[in-house]
Write a protein that holds these residues in place. Structure first.
Motif, PDB file in Angstrom:
ATOM      1  N   GLU A  91      42.697  53.788  42.667  1.00  0.00           N
ATOM      2  CA  GLU A  91      43.474  52.908  41.811  1.00  0.00           C
ATOM      3  C   GLU A  91      44.434  53.699  40.927  1.00  0.00           C
ATOM      4  O   GLU A  91      44.332  54.919  40.795  1.00  0.00           O
ATOM      5  CB  GLU A  91      42.531  52.102  40.912  1.00  0.00           C
ATOM      6  N   SER A 145      49.023  48.745  30.879  1.00  0.00           N
ATOM      7  CA  SER A 145      49.044  49.175  32.280  1.00  0.00           C
ATOM      8  C   SER A 145      49.898  48.211  33.092  1.00  0.00           C
ATOM      9  O   SER A 145      50.289  47.135  32.618  1.00  0.00           O
ATOM     10  CB  SER A 145      47.618  49.184  32.839  1.00  0.00           C
ATOM     11  N   GLY A 152      49.011  46.334  35.622  1.00  0.00           N
ATOM     12  CA  GLY A 152      48.315  45.067  35.789  1.00  0.00           C
ATOM     13  C   GLY A 152      48.356  44.211  34.537  1.00  0.00           C
ATOM     14  O   GLY A 152      48.513  42.982  34.603  1.00  0.00           O
ATOM     15  N   GLN A 153      48.235  44.847  33.369  1.00  0.00           N
ATOM     16  CA  GLN A 153      48.300  44.102  32.112  1.00  0.00           C
ATOM     17  C   GLN A 153      49.697  43.535  31.886  1.00  0.00           C
ATOM     18  O   GLN A 153      49.848  42.396  31.433  1.00  0.00           O
ATOM     19  CB  GLN A 153      47.897  45.018  30.952  1.00  0.00           C
ATOM     20  N   THR A 212      52.795  41.261  43.144  1.00  0.00           N
ATOM     21  CA  THR A 212      51.757  42.291  43.264  1.00  0.00           C
ATOM     22  C   THR A 212      52.190  43.475  44.109  1.00  0.00           C
ATOM     23  O   THR A 212      51.367  44.328  44.438  1.00  0.00           O
ATOM     24  CB  THR A 212      50.475  41.692  43.900  1.00  0.00           C
ATOM     25  N   LEU A 228      51.292  47.007  42.772  1.00  0.00           N
ATOM     26  CA  LEU A 228      49.972  47.148  42.161  1.00  0.00           C
ATOM     27  C   LEU A 228      48.973  47.675  43.189  1.00  0.00           C
ATOM     28  O   LEU A 228      49.071  47.382  44.380  1.00  0.00           O
ATOM     29  CB  LEU A 228      49.492  45.802  41.623  1.00  0.00           C
ATOM     30  N   VAL A 271      43.704  45.908  41.404  1.00  0.00           N
ATOM     31  CA  VAL A 271      44.464  45.124  40.431  1.00  0.00           C
ATOM     32  C   VAL A 271      45.139  43.944  41.124  1.00  0.00           C
ATOM     33  O   VAL A 271      45.181  42.828  40.595  1.00  0.00           O
ATOM     34  CB  VAL A 271      45.502  46.010  39.723  1.00  0.00           C
ATOM     35  N   THR A 288      42.770  41.121  41.565  1.00  0.00           N
ATOM     36  CA  THR A 288      42.521  40.441  40.293  1.00  0.00           C
ATOM     37  C   THR A 288      43.667  39.503  39.941  1.00  0.00           C
ATOM     38  O   THR A 288      43.439  38.364  39.491  1.00  0.00           O
ATOM     39  CB  THR A 288      42.325  41.479  39.176  1.00  0.00           C
TER      40      THR A 288
END
Length: 568
Positions: free
Chosen positions: A50, A441, A443-444, A467, A470, A474, A477
């Motif tokens: 990741e 990050s 993803g955030q 996405t 990513l 992530v 998610t």
């Protein structure tokens, strides 16, 4: 711990107990914790994991490209060759003098980085930049270097080579730029090529071409490749051996088949479970949340034309589709197929489109400025790159609240309450509202972009490659988050993507575009399991699968390629 070994007897690169710390105002942060690995001549070693696992930092440390705040310890020995100053064969890279590292870069070790747009100098022509690299490692003159540049561009599979050489970076596509970067990286005929996320955000056919090129370089010249990737399909396609990293530590090593079929680490198994598969139906099919047949968006014969001087380019050519409430419609195709332009046309973010575009019962093509602004409240837009789409000078709370300020009369306290509710819905802590985008990050940041898109409770959400950049964990998610919010809020979603595996996982309907036109559409499982159009078949055949055996079989019996476009 056993270390991957490849075709050669002696390792080309031997890394032993490599540790990397970053010294910050908050103290020392350990990014890599005493890892060991080897790369043999002619071998492809993939480091997967990741974001934040330490894989890119490890690669950059070998070239001495980490910032001054980094402290590197341990050993990384590059075997063979005599470097500047007459040093002996076998060179220690950790702590090496700048002159030694300069003689290694390009000549012994080439590098291909993730984003060619930020790697090339935007004000210099491509050929000039590659020629600089050629002359830095040889004693040839400008004329010979120019000829070598053209040969290199041809070697990496580019067509219309003279034009490519004369072009500035912004005049080329992502695939063209990535090939040009590979040409520059191999200009010194290096023993080792470091490829750091070389195909991220490229569409599947361009990605397939880049992977084929790397495979040919490895076979044709015996070049070793250190592949850094979060894409398990890419690793399965190219790698002989795989190293799995997490939080700066090696969780597992082995041959590609050992890691993909007999993973020992729970973390590796979690990564593999998170990978969407285009070749098999999802374990749980994407279910419609709609209780009616109403469409939140209806497009009929939409056409978008760009004009530049006397030249007219048709980006979208007579497209019709509908997005039902509570359902996800996948829109797929290569870069340049018109899918992003179509998404922007729905929100009237491109020059006037002809045809009919109806959202939540209102024909947007007939609306004036004030009415159009009100109608846009029914549309939420999630852009591909949250780093570019979020104001870097604004705090997250203000970013998410901005649509409320534009479209509602809520008081400040009410807006803050709504923002807090949305941040909680997208699983971000409350203190995120006071932070800036660069403090989050990837993803955030994408969660913030989703919160902003949903803050007005839109009927339609347009998610444009949400996405693509990513990593798989992530990505999984974020996809679950969008699906959960859709079930809760009932919006229709137009999901624009070049990743057919993701589209198969999230959508009930799919539309395939090529050169601005729809070539195939229908229920997702029908289109992706039994495609009718050759273009769709070739797109599916280009997707790298997280299965080394299948990838090996594909190379032995490749699918027909799409018609080659100039310079791709």
């Amino acid at each position: 711990m056993a270390h991957p070994s490849g075709p050669g007897e002696d390792p080309l690169l031997a890394v032993r107990k490599l540790g990397i710390d970053f010294v910050t105002d908050a103290g020392k942060h350990t990014a890599v914790s005493e890892i060991s690995l080897t790369v043999a001549r002619g071998q492809v070693l993939a480091i997967v994991g990741e974001s934040g696992s330490g894989k890119s930092v490890t690669a950059l440390s070998l070239l001495g490209l980490l910032p001054a705040t980094a402290q590197v310890r341990g050993s990384a020995v590059l075997a063979g060759g005599v470097l500047a100053g007459g040093g002996p064969a076998g060179t220690e890279l950790v702590g090496a003098a700048p002159a030694t590292l300069r003689s290694v870069r390009g000549r012994r070790i080439g590098a291909v980085f993730q984003d060619p747009f930020t790697t090339f100098n935007p004000v210099m022509r491509i050929g000039t930049q590659i020629a600089e690299a050629v002359m830095a490692h040889t004693r040839i003159g400008t004329r010979q270097a120019t000829a070598q540049v053209l040969a290199l561009l041809d070697r990496v599979g580019l067509t219309d080579v003279p034009r490519i050489s004369r072009s500035f970076p912004h005049e080329l596509s992502g695939g063209q730029l990535q090939r040009a970067m590979i040409a520059m990286a191999i200009s010194g005929e290096p023993d080792l090529l470091i490829a750091d996320e070389p195909t991220t955000a490229l569409d599947v056919t361009v990605q397939a071409g880049i992977l084929d090129l790397l495979h040919e370089l490895r076979l044709g010249g015996g070049m070793a490749i250190l592949l850094i990737t979060h894409d398990m399909g890419v690793a399965a396609d190219l790698a002989d051996d795989v190293v799995v990293m997490r939080h700066g530590q090696i969780m597992e090593t082995g041959t590609a088949e050992e890691v993909f079929f007999s993973a020992r680490s729970d973390y590796t198994r979690e990564l593999l479970r998170a990978v969407p598969r285009v070749d098999v139906p999802p374990a749980v099919e994407a279910a419609s949340t709609s209780t009616s047949t109403d469409a939140v968006a209806e497009l009929r014969d939409v056409r978008v034309t760009y004009s530049s001087g006397h030249r007219h380019v048709v980006a979208v050519d007579g497209v019709s589709l509908s997005v039902p409430a509570g359902e996800t419609v996948g829109l797929v195709g290569e870069s340049g197929s018109g899918k992003t332009t179509l998404g922007k046309a729905i929100a009237r973010l491109v020059p006037a489109a002809s045809g009919s575009i109806t959202v939540a019962g209102r024909d947007l093509s007939a609306l004036r400025s004030r009415d159009l602004r009100a109608a846009r409240a029914e549309i939420g837009f999630v852009f591909q790159n949250p780093t570019d789409s979020l104001n870097p000078r604004a705090r997250v709370g203000a970013i998410v609240a901005e649509p409320l300020k534009l479209h509602t009369k809520l008081a400040s306290a009410e807006r803050q309450q709504r923002v807090a509710e949305l941040l909680d819905r997208v699983d971000l802590p409350a203190d995120t509202a006071s932070r800036f985008p660069h403090q989050l990050s990837g993803g955030q940041r994408q969660r913030v972009a989703i919160a902003r898109a949903l803050v007005l409770g839109p009927r339609l959400v347009i998610a444009d490659e949400p996405t693509s950049a990513l990593d798989v964990a992530v990505q999984a998610t974020i996809l679950k988050l969008i699906a959960d919010l859709q079930r809760e809020l009932g919006f229709g979603c137009l999901f624009i993507s070049h990743d057919l595996a993701v589209v198969r996982q999230v959508s009930q309907q799919v539309t395939v575009m090529s050169s601005g036109r729809v070539v195939e559409s229908g229920p997702t499982e029908q289109v992706l399991s039994t495609p009718r159009h050759e273009y769709t078949k070739t797109l599916l055949a280009s997707v790298p699968l997280p299965d080394p055996r299948v990838q090996r079989a594909r190379r032995e019996d490749p699918a027909p390629a799409l018609p080659r476009r100039s310079g791709v």
